[in-house]
Design an enzyme around this catalytic site. Sequence first.
Site, PDB file in Angstrom:
ATOM      1  N   SER A 198       3.188  -1.932  10.578  1.00  0.00           N
ATOM      2  CA  SER A 198       4.668  -2.229  10.685  1.00  0.00           C
ATOM      3  C   SER A 198       5.711  -3.362  10.489  1.00  0.00           C
ATOM      4  O   SER A 198       7.130  -4.850  10.648  1.00  0.00           O
ATOM      5  CB  SER A 198       4.969  -1.620  12.087  1.00  0.00           C
ATOM      6  OG  SER A 198       5.068  -0.443  12.031  1.00  0.00           O
ATOM      7  N   HIS A 242      -9.738   1.337   4.415  1.00  0.00           N
ATOM      8  CA  HIS A 242      -8.231   1.049   5.576  1.00  0.00           C
ATOM      9  C   HIS A 242      -8.302   2.105   6.448  1.00  0.00           C
ATOM     10  O   HIS A 242     -10.028   3.194   6.229  1.00  0.00           O
ATOM     11  CB  HIS A 242      -7.039   1.723   4.550  1.00  0.00           C
ATOM     12  CG  HIS A 242      -6.168   2.068   4.696  1.00  0.00           C
ATOM     13  ND1 HIS A 242      -5.794   2.429   6.139  1.00  0.00           N
ATOM     14  CD2 HIS A 242      -4.526   0.530   4.758  1.00  0.00           C
ATOM     15  CE1 HIS A 242      -4.405   2.475   6.492  1.00  0.00           C
ATOM     16  NE2 HIS A 242      -3.898   1.475   5.891  1.00  0.00           N
ATOM     17  N   LYS A 288       0.234   4.025   0.278  1.00  0.00           N
ATOM     18  CA  LYS A 288      -0.680   4.942   0.474  1.00  0.00           C
ATOM     19  C   LYS A 288      -0.368   6.329  -0.686  1.00  0.00           C
ATOM     20  O   LYS A 288       0.085   6.391  -1.668  1.00  0.00           O
ATOM     21  CB  LYS A 288      -0.024   5.491   1.785  1.00  0.00           C
ATOM     22  CG  LYS A 288      -0.352   4.174   2.469  1.00  0.00           C
ATOM     23  CD  LYS A 288       0.009   4.144   3.960  1.00  0.00           C
ATOM     24  CE  LYS A 288      -0.580   3.205   4.705  1.00  0.00           C
ATOM     25  NZ  LYS A 288      -0.282   3.597   5.869  1.00  0.00           N
ATOM     26  N   ASN A 340       0.697  -1.155  -0.078  1.00  0.00           N
ATOM     27  CA  ASN A 340      -0.019  -0.216   0.309  1.00  0.00           C
ATOM     28  C   ASN A 340       1.204   1.314  -0.252  1.00  0.00           C
ATOM     29  O   ASN A 340       1.346   1.178   0.921  1.00  0.00           O
ATOM     30  CB  ASN A 340      -1.191   0.106   1.137  1.00  0.00           C
ATOM     31  CG  ASN A 340      -1.720   1.083   0.909  1.00  0.00           C
ATOM     32  OD1 ASN A 340      -1.529   1.639   0.685  1.00  0.00           O
ATOM     33  ND2 ASN A 340      -2.754   0.956   2.364  1.00  0.00           N
ATOM     34  N   GLU A 382      -5.040  -5.379  10.463  1.00  0.00           N
ATOM     35  CA  GLU A 382      -3.599  -3.955  10.108  1.00  0.00           C
ATOM     36  C   GLU A 382      -4.701  -2.947  12.117  1.00  0.00           C
ATOM     37  O   GLU A 382      -5.585  -2.111  12.298  1.00  0.00           O
ATOM     38  CB  GLU A 382      -4.787  -2.662   9.351  1.00  0.00           C
ATOM     39  CG  GLU A 382      -4.059  -3.830   7.821  1.00  0.00           C
ATOM     40  CD  GLU A 382      -3.376  -2.292   7.150  1.00  0.00           C
ATOM     41  OE1 GLU A 382      -2.243  -2.628   6.751  1.00  0.00           O
ATOM     42  OE2 GLU A 382      -4.022  -1.717   6.914  1.00  0.00           O
ATOM     43  N   GLU A 435      -6.882   4.645   7.957  1.00  0.00           N
ATOM     44  CA  GLU A 435      -6.562   6.041   7.508  1.00  0.00           C
ATOM     45  C   GLU A 435      -7.889   6.763   6.686  1.00  0.00           C
ATOM     46  O   GLU A 435      -8.339   7.658   7.650  1.00  0.00           O
ATOM     47  CB  GLU A 435      -5.651   6.232   6.546  1.00  0.00           C
ATOM     48  CG  GLU A 435      -3.999   5.993   7.801  1.00  0.00           C
ATOM     49  CD  GLU A 435      -3.341   5.066   6.819  1.00  0.00           C
ATOM     50  OE1 GLU A 435      -2.753   5.216   5.507  1.00  0.00           O
ATOM     51  OE2 GLU A 435      -2.308   4.800   7.390  1.00  0.00           O
TER      52      GLU A 435
HETATM   53  P1  13P Z   1       3.063   0.664   7.518  1.00  0.00           P
HETATM   54  O1  13P Z   1       3.647  -1.157   6.977  1.00  0.00           O
HETATM   55  O2  13P Z   1       4.105   1.860   7.663  1.00  0.00           O
HETATM   56  O3  13P Z   1       2.696   0.378   9.009  1.00  0.00           O
HETATM   57  O4  13P Z   1       2.033   0.802   6.911  1.00  0.00           O
HETATM   58  C1  13P Z   1       0.178  -0.423   6.977  1.00  0.00           C
HETATM   59  C2  13P Z   1      -0.608   0.064   6.458  1.00  0.00           C
HETATM   60  O5  13P Z   1      -1.274   0.123   7.074  1.00  0.00           O
HETATM   61  C3  13P Z   1      -1.027  -1.142   4.773  1.00  0.00           C
HETATM   62  O6  13P Z   1      -1.722  -0.672   4.808  1.00  0.00           O
END
Ligand code: 13P
Length: 250
Positions: free
Chosen positions: A213, A96, A11, A9, A168, A98
């Site tokens: 992470s 997600h 982002k 992802n 997540e 976010e």
């Molecule tokens: P990180 O791997 O940067 O923690 O992000 C995880 C994530 O939100 C994948 O969608």
Amino acid sequence: MRKKIVAGNWKMNTVIAEGVELAKEVVKESASVPADVKLILGAPFVHLTSVAAVVGGTSVALSAQNCADEVKGAYTGEVSAKMLASVPVEYVILGHSERREYYGETNEKLVKKINLALAEKISPIYCVGEKLEEREAGKHFEVVAAQIKEVLFTLTAEQMKNVVIAYEPVWAIGTGKTATSEQAQEIHAFIRATLAEQFGELAQEISILYGGSCKPSNAKELFAQKDIDGGLIGGASLVASDFVAIAKSF
Ligand code: 13P
């Protein structure tokens, strides 16, 4: 047999040229990834056509990071599932944390988005996960069960077959703080048991990915767990060699 999946992802990172370069590197290095591991790149909307040209004809698949909850029409700034299918895109990340947190993504909207994506033969990667305060209050099972039941229980078994789930924990995203493999396995098993309430044996066929992470140094232990079928990778997916190293951790 459940599909093993490692999905990136990206982002809101990279400009188009950088995304294309990253995709080229992943395609090049993907030859070293076992054939039963599906690699997926989750690129920003404006990158999709260019990245599709790179991954087309390879084993690497393309994903969007969102889609609209309406079919078409006067929804300025939105991108429909049909538009994504025309790229073409095979997957879309939906729900997600976010997007739930910053863009008012509700379970109700997610039901609409998932249905629209599936109607275009795009597989949703549906994200669930609790916040830190919910985990500390011991409410993580309850929170995740509601995210599963209110959204996925509205689907038919035929639809559910094409959905991938990503667990997540919000407290592990971008924080460097990974869930322990025991914590992750515990909730992955819980998600599968919850799915089984509605879908029976089909629950055994659904891939459930861990995100938060996840990196080359911890992927092996996470992916060794019985109910963890791969990862949804944020930060580490922006470095081709790290992303591919994660995919080689099964
Ligand atoms: P990180 O791997 O940067 O923690 O992000 C995880 C994530 O939100 C994948 O969608």
